[in-house]
Write a protein that holds these residues in place. Structure first.
Motif, short mmCIF file in Angstrom:
data_model
loop_
_atom_site.label_atom_id
_atom_site.label_comp_id
_atom_site.label_asym_id
_atom_site.label_seq_id
_atom_site.Cartn_x
_atom_site.Cartn_y
_atom_site.Cartn_z
N TRP A 77 0.79 -1.15 0.03
CA TRP A 77 0.15 -0.07 0.15
C TRP A 77 0.90 1.17 0.08
O TRP A 77 2.04 1.14 0.48
N ALA A 131 -0.04 5.70 0.57
CA ALA A 131 -0.92 6.67 0.76
C ALA A 131 -0.18 7.97 0.57
O ALA A 131 0.87 8.39 1.24
N PRO A 176 -10.48 10.89 3.70
CA PRO A 176 -9.51 9.94 2.86
C PRO A 176 -10.50 9.39 1.78
O PRO A 176 -11.72 9.26 1.99
N LEU A 188 -4.01 4.95 -1.46
CA LEU A 188 -4.94 5.82 -0.58
C LEU A 188 -4.64 7.01 -0.82
O LEU A 188 -3.40 7.65 -1.25
N ARG A 189 -5.53 8.17 -0.57
CA ARG A 189 -5.45 9.62 -0.12
C ARG A 189 -6.03 9.74 1.17
O ARG A 189 -7.24 9.49 1.41
N LEU A 232 -3.16 4.04 9.43
CA LEU A 232 -3.12 3.54 8.07
C LEU A 232 -2.56 2.10 7.99
O LEU A 232 -3.38 1.27 7.44
#
Length: 326
Positions: free
Chosen positions: A181, A183, A192, A209-210, A220
């Motif tokens: 992952w 982010a 998010p 992700l944001r 996270l």
């Protein structure tokens, strides 16, 4: 060289999770789980019995000094520490996870190790960080010699799988999975979001992700542990069902389907609790996966299919017993 006063804000967090069936005939009780995950003598294992049995090890740190993966081929050296931990769910599913945060800029020269150790889980670039290119490089997979947090998670997993508490007699066959992952910062004022969840080859999943700037990397990591756990559950039960020829098996071997599906009932079906340990701020990130591909819908459909098959075979067994002898 003057010491730094603070670390610039993080513009990228990344990590990798390994998920596998614990190689033990019996699920570990809470005391044994604590013994398995006691990675450090100076810190206790986190134990929880609600909403299910869960144990999480203390965090460990691994020092790194290497180039960062980058989609545009840039060679950015970074120095710092990667945080890793392990978790055991219901004494049955083992996960190891490693992650770090990267700030937008770092010093032009390497600092003494002591300055990195006081910032656990932070890996600083020498100079500016092209965070978008590095995020793509992380998800695409590091090249040889690049920072590879997956190797750290894998090393911890290998260590735990050799623990003397484990008899290496798993109750059924399964495959481990990897979830990688990254982010990146969300736009100012936005919450998010899950931009992409991908099933790749070789049991690999990738998540992009944001998240808002102030999102903790540990939160996270917990979210991605949860995604990895439930993806592993889905994957494992799908393979169980694929391995059973439900229609043909009943005539050839009436008990075959029951033997094949019973491990799911005994060990897996009660583990489905998406978001149970995810922070309130990140809990909405489960929504996209529930809409498409529909994690819980697929899980419920498989659970119902397993129950229907077991009911059918029970009825057939009773019917055969009730038939008069020729």
């Amino acid at each position: 060289m003057a010491p730094r006063q603070s670390t610039p804000r993080a513009v990228l967090a990344c990590g990798e999770v390994r998920t596998t069936l614990l190689p033990a005939r019996q699920a570990l009780d809470i005391r044994s789980a604590a013994g398995l995950l006691a990675l450090r003598a100076d810190e206790r294992v986190l134990l929880s019995e609600r909403p299910g049995l869960y144990a999480r090890s203390p965090a460990t740190l691994t020092g790194v000094d290497c180039p960062l993966p980058s989609a545009n081929g840039a060679r950015i050296r970074a120095v710092g520490t990667v945080t890793a931990h392990a978790a055991l769910t219901e004494g049955r599913v083992l996960q190891t996870s490693a992650h770090c945060s990267l700030p937008a800029t770092g010093p032009d020269q390497r600092r003494p190790w002591g300055e990195y150790l006081v910032r656990p889980g932070v890996v600083e670039p020498l100079g500016k960080l092209p965070h978008e290119a590095v995020a793509r490089g992380v998800l695409d997979g590091p090249r040889r010699g690049d920072l590879d947090v997956g190797l750290i998670a894998d090393g911890l997993l290998t260590r735990l799988l050799r623990h003397p508490l484990l008899d290496q007699r798993a109750p059924f066959r399964s495959r481990p999975t990897r979830l990688r992952w990254a982010a990146l910062p969300a736009a100012p004022g936005e919450g998010p979001s899950l931009e992409r969840f991908t099933l790749a080859e070789d049991e690999l999943r990738t998540v992009r992700l944001r998240v808002p700037e102030d999102t903790a990397a540990t939160d996270l990591a917990t979210l991605c542990d949860d995604l990895a756990l439930h993806d592993w559950l889905l994957t494992t039960v799908v393979r169980m069902l694929d391995g059973v020829r439900l229609g043909a098996t009943a005539a050839e071997d009436p008990g075959a389907a029951v033997r094949a599906l019973r491990p799911a009932v005994d060990h897996l079906l009660h583990l489905w609790m998406p978001g149970a340990r995810v922070s309130r701020e990140l809990a909405p990130l489960w929504a996209p996966l529930e809409e498409r591909p529909g994690f819980t819908r697929q899980w419920q459909a498989m659970v119902q299919r397993i129950r229907d098959q077991l009911t059918l075979h029970t009825v057939q067994a009773v019917h055969r017993e009730a038939e008069p002898a020729p």
